[in-house]
Motif scaffolding. Sequence first.
Motif, PDB file in Angstrom:
ATOM      1  N   HIS A  14       0.833  -1.194   0.000  1.00  0.00           N
ATOM      2  CA  HIS A  14       0.000   0.000   0.000  1.00  0.00           C
ATOM      3  C   HIS A  14       0.875   1.254   0.000  1.00  0.00           C
ATOM      4  O   HIS A  14       0.575   2.239  -0.675  1.00  0.00           O
ATOM      5  N   LEU A  15       1.970   1.200   0.747  1.00  0.00           N
ATOM      6  CA  LEU A  15       2.877   2.342   0.793  1.00  0.00           C
ATOM      7  C   LEU A  15       3.562   2.581  -0.549  1.00  0.00           C
ATOM      8  O   LEU A  15       3.959   3.706  -0.861  1.00  0.00           O
ATOM      9  N   LEU A  16       3.701   1.522  -1.340  1.00  0.00           N
ATOM     10  CA  LEU A  16       4.423   1.615  -2.610  1.00  0.00           C
ATOM     11  C   LEU A  16       3.520   1.964  -3.793  1.00  0.00           C
ATOM     12  O   LEU A  16       4.024   2.180  -4.900  1.00  0.00           O
ATOM     13  N   ARG A  17       2.235   2.029  -3.559  1.00  0.00           N
ATOM     14  CA  ARG A  17       1.309   2.260  -4.684  1.00  0.00           C
ATOM     15  C   ARG A  17       1.627   3.575  -5.402  1.00  0.00           C
ATOM     16  O   ARG A  17       1.727   4.631  -4.790  1.00  0.00           O
ATOM     17  N   GLY A  18       1.812   3.470  -6.721  1.00  0.00           N
ATOM     18  CA  GLY A  18       2.076   4.637  -7.537  1.00  0.00           C
ATOM     19  C   GLY A  18       3.490   5.174  -7.435  1.00  0.00           C
ATOM     20  O   GLY A  18       3.785   6.241  -7.966  1.00  0.00           O
ATOM     21  N   ARG A  19       4.389   4.415  -6.804  1.00  0.00           N
ATOM     22  CA  ARG A  19       5.730   4.905  -6.544  1.00  0.00           C
ATOM     23  C   ARG A  19       6.773   4.220  -7.431  1.00  0.00           C
ATOM     24  O   ARG A  19       6.534   3.165  -8.031  1.00  0.00           O
ATOM     25  N   GLY A  57      21.549  -8.936  -0.575  1.00  0.00           N
ATOM     26  CA  GLY A  57      22.571  -9.236   0.417  1.00  0.00           C
ATOM     27  C   GLY A  57      22.336  -8.563   1.749  1.00  0.00           C
ATOM     28  O   GLY A  57      21.802  -7.456   1.831  1.00  0.00           O
ATOM     29  N   THR A  58      22.749  -9.232   2.799  1.00  0.00           N
ATOM     30  CA  THR A  58      22.450  -8.744   4.143  1.00  0.00           C
ATOM     31  C   THR A  58      23.161  -7.440   4.471  1.00  0.00           C
ATOM     32  O   THR A  58      22.584  -6.564   5.128  1.00  0.00           O
ATOM     33  N   THR A  59      24.413  -7.281   4.055  1.00  0.00           N
ATOM     34  CA  THR A  59      25.139  -6.059   4.427  1.00  0.00           C
ATOM     35  C   THR A  59      24.532  -4.840   3.758  1.00  0.00           C
ATOM     36  O   THR A  59      24.442  -3.763   4.370  1.00  0.00           O
ATOM     37  N   ARG A  60      24.088  -4.995   2.515  1.00  0.00           N
ATOM     38  CA  ARG A  60      23.476  -3.860   1.818  1.00  0.00           C
ATOM     39  C   ARG A  60      22.115  -3.541   2.400  1.00  0.00           C
ATOM     40  O   ARG A  60      21.771  -2.362   2.592  1.00  0.00           O
ATOM     41  N   ILE A  61      21.331  -4.568   2.677  1.00  0.00           N
ATOM     42  CA  ILE A  61      20.009  -4.322   3.271  1.00  0.00           C
ATOM     43  C   ILE A  61      20.160  -3.608   4.610  1.00  0.00           C
ATOM     44  O   ILE A  61      19.460  -2.636   4.892  1.00  0.00           O
ATOM     45  N   ALA A  62      21.089  -4.081   5.433  1.00  0.00           N
ATOM     46  CA  ALA A  62      21.292  -3.461   6.746  1.00  0.00           C
ATOM     47  C   ALA A  62      21.748  -2.008   6.601  1.00  0.00           C
ATOM     48  O   ALA A  62      21.297  -1.127   7.343  1.00  0.00           O
ATOM     49  N   ALA A  63      22.630  -1.748   5.646  1.00  0.00           N
ATOM     50  CA  ALA A  63      23.105  -0.373   5.436  1.00  0.00           C
ATOM     51  C   ALA A  63      21.971   0.524   4.967  1.00  0.00           C
ATOM     52  O   ALA A  63      21.822   1.665   5.439  1.00  0.00           O
ATOM     53  N   PHE A  64      21.141   0.029   4.046  1.00  0.00           N
ATOM     54  CA  PHE A  64      20.025   0.830   3.537  1.00  0.00           C
ATOM     55  C   PHE A  64      18.979   1.066   4.624  1.00  0.00           C
ATOM     56  O   PHE A  64      18.312   2.111   4.636  1.00  0.00           O
ATOM     57  N   ARG A  65      18.838   0.094   5.514  1.00  0.00           N
ATOM     58  CA  ARG A  65      17.853   0.238   6.588  1.00  0.00           C
ATOM     59  C   ARG A  65      18.159   1.439   7.468  1.00  0.00           C
ATOM     60  O   ARG A  65      17.246   2.075   8.007  1.00  0.00           O
ATOM     61  N   THR A  66      19.431   1.776   7.615  1.00  0.00           N
ATOM     62  CA  THR A  66      19.802   2.943   8.425  1.00  0.00           C
ATOM     63  C   THR A  66      19.431   4.254   7.747  1.00  0.00           C
ATOM     64  O   THR A  66      19.392   5.294   8.396  1.00  0.00           O
ATOM     65  N   LEU A  67      19.148   4.201   6.438  1.00  0.00           N
ATOM     66  CA  LEU A  67      18.860   5.413   5.678  1.00  0.00           C
ATOM     67  C   LEU A  67      17.390   5.790   5.677  1.00  0.00           C
ATOM     68  O   LEU A  67      17.047   6.959   5.519  1.00  0.00           O
ATOM     69  N   THR A  68      16.512   4.800   5.810  1.00  0.00           N
ATOM     70  CA  THR A  68      15.095   5.050   5.547  1.00  0.00           C
ATOM     71  C   THR A  68      14.198   4.058   6.266  1.00  0.00           C
ATOM     72  O   THR A  68      14.617   2.935   6.574  1.00  0.00           O
ATOM     73  N   GLN A  69      12.969   4.477   6.495  1.00  0.00           N
ATOM     74  CA  GLN A  69      11.921   3.580   6.974  1.00  0.00           C
ATOM     75  C   GLN A  69      10.969   3.195   5.842  1.00  0.00           C
ATOM     76  O   GLN A  69       9.988   2.490   6.070  1.00  0.00           O
ATOM     77  N   LEU A  70      11.252   3.657   4.626  1.00  0.00           N
ATOM     78  CA  LEU A  70      10.460   3.243   3.477  1.00  0.00           C
ATOM     79  C   LEU A  70      10.694   1.751   3.208  1.00  0.00           C
ATOM     80  O   LEU A  70      11.706   1.194   3.629  1.00  0.00           O
ATOM     81  N   PRO A  71       9.767   1.095   2.506  1.00  0.00           N
ATOM     82  CA  PRO A  71       9.891  -0.352   2.309  1.00  0.00           C
ATOM     83  C   PRO A  71      11.159  -0.754   1.560  1.00  0.00           C
ATOM     84  O   PRO A  71      11.551  -0.113   0.577  1.00  0.00           O
ATOM     85  N   ALA A 209      -0.238  -1.099 -13.170  1.00  0.00           N
ATOM     86  CA  ALA A 209       0.802  -1.575 -12.258  1.00  0.00           C
ATOM     87  C   ALA A 209       0.693  -0.829 -10.929  1.00  0.00           C
ATOM     88  O   ALA A 209       0.395   0.368 -10.901  1.00  0.00           O
ATOM     89  N   THR A 210       0.933  -1.540  -9.852  1.00  0.00           N
ATOM     90  CA  THR A 210       0.907  -0.915  -8.538  1.00  0.00           C
ATOM     91  C   THR A 210       2.096   0.012  -8.353  1.00  0.00           C
ATOM     92  O   THR A 210       1.975   1.104  -7.791  1.00  0.00           O
ATOM     93  N   ALA A 211       3.257  -0.433  -8.819  1.00  0.00           N
ATOM     94  CA  ALA A 211       4.494   0.341  -8.692  1.00  0.00           C
ATOM     95  C   ALA A 211       5.449  -0.138  -9.780  1.00  0.00           C
ATOM     96  O   ALA A 211       5.200  -1.155 -10.454  1.00  0.00           O
ATOM     97  N   VAL A 212       6.550   0.589  -9.928  1.00  0.00           N
ATOM     98  CA  VAL A 212       7.544   0.250 -10.947  1.00  0.00           C
ATOM     99  C   VAL A 212       8.908   0.181 -10.278  1.00  0.00           C
ATOM    100  O   VAL A 212       9.290   1.087  -9.527  1.00  0.00           O
ATOM    101  N   VAL A 213       9.637  -0.902 -10.560  1.00  0.00           N
ATOM    102  CA  VAL A 213      10.991  -1.074 -10.045  1.00  0.00           C
ATOM    103  C   VAL A 213      11.976  -0.773 -11.165  1.00  0.00           C
ATOM    104  O   VAL A 213      11.878  -1.341 -12.250  1.00  0.00           O
ATOM    105  N   ILE A 214      12.924   0.112 -10.895  1.00  0.00           N
ATOM    106  CA  ILE A 214      13.920   0.506 -11.893  1.00  0.00           C
ATOM    107  C   ILE A 214      15.308   0.307 -11.301  1.00  0.00           C
ATOM    108  O   ILE A 214      15.561   0.680 -10.151  1.00  0.00           O
ATOM    109  N   GLY A 215      16.185  -0.276 -12.086  1.00  0.00           N
ATOM    110  CA  GLY A 215      17.547  -0.507 -11.627  1.00  0.00           C
ATOM    111  C   GLY A 215      18.566   0.197 -12.484  1.00  0.00           C
ATOM    112  O   GLY A 215      18.917   1.347 -12.252  1.00  0.00           O
ATOM    113  N   SER A 216      19.051  -0.499 -13.514  1.00  0.00           N
ATOM    114  CA  SER A 216      20.183  -0.017 -14.312  1.00  0.00           C
ATOM    115  C   SER A 216      19.966   1.366 -14.911  1.00  0.00           C
ATOM    116  O   SER A 216      20.913   2.147 -15.022  1.00  0.00           O
ATOM    117  N   ALA A 217      18.755   1.680 -15.300  1.00  0.00           N
ATOM    118  CA  ALA A 217      18.493   2.975 -15.943  1.00  0.00           C
ATOM    119  C   ALA A 217      18.745   4.145 -15.002  1.00  0.00           C
ATOM    120  O   ALA A 217      18.909   5.286 -15.447  1.00  0.00           O
TER     121      ALA A 217
END
Length: 242
Positions: A14-19, A57-71, A209-217
Motif C-alpha cells: 500500500h505504501l508503494l502504490r504509484g511509486r 545481500g544482508t550487508t546492503r540491506i542493513a546499510a540501507f535500513r539505516t537510511l530510511t523507513q520506506l519499504p 501496475a501498482t508500482a515500478v521497479v527501476i535498476g540499471s536505468a
Amino acid sequence: MSQGSNPSFNSPFHLLRGRIIVSCQAAEGDPLDDLETLTRIATSVLRGGAGGLRAEGTTRIAAFRTLTQLPIIGIIKTYDANGDVYITPDFHSARVIVDAGADIVALDCTGRRLTAPEPWPELITRIHTELRRPVLADIASLEDALAAERAGADAVATTLYGYTAETAGIRSPSWLLLQSLVARLTIPILLEGHITHPQEARHALDLGATAVVIGSAITRPETITNRFVQVTRQTGIQSSSK
C-alpha cells in the motif's frame, strides 16, 4: 482467499502504490560493487523521491535500513553450475534478509524452481508463518503469476521476464504481460525489468501496475553511457577526435 489478502502482509505494498522503487545493486566485478558506493547511490535515489528500495545481500540491506523507513525489498542471489541466477532460493536466505531489515522478501517463483529442494510454494508459507513478512513473487509469465497468487504470494513482479528459458534475451518490457496480469490477478503487480525511460514507468502505472521497479536505468553509469554511445554509433553522428 489467498494469504496475500492479509492486510498486515499487504501494508508495505500500500505504501508503494504509484511509486518508483529503485533497485540498488551491482554485479560482482562492477566498479560500483562497493558497500559505501551503493549506500551513497541509495541515499541519492531516496533524495530524488524513490518510494522504496530493492537490495541484494544482508550487508546492503542493513546499510540501507539505516537510511530510511520506506519499504525495502530484500533478496539473496545464488548461481547454479550453469551460471543461472536464482533469487532467495531457500528459507535460510529469507531469514537472513529479514533479520537484516527487509520489509518484503522476493522469491524466484518461476516454474523452474518448483522442483528445487525447497520449492517456493513451501517457502511462501514458511515466510508468512515463521518470519511474518509479505512475499513478492518474481515471475516471468502469466502462468507463474497465477500459480504464485494461488500459493499465497502477496504481490508479483515481472523481474524474471527475459531471464528464463522461455523468455531469454528479451530486453524490453512486455506490456501484454502486464495487461494480462492486471486483468487476471487480485494482488499488487510491480513492473520490473527493462525500463529505460520515464515515460515507460508512467505507462506502466497507467496500465494498472501498482508500482515500478527501476535498476540499471538509474543506478548504473556504465549501462547508461553505453546506451548513449550505441545510439550515436547507429546514427553516425559520433564525433571524431581532433
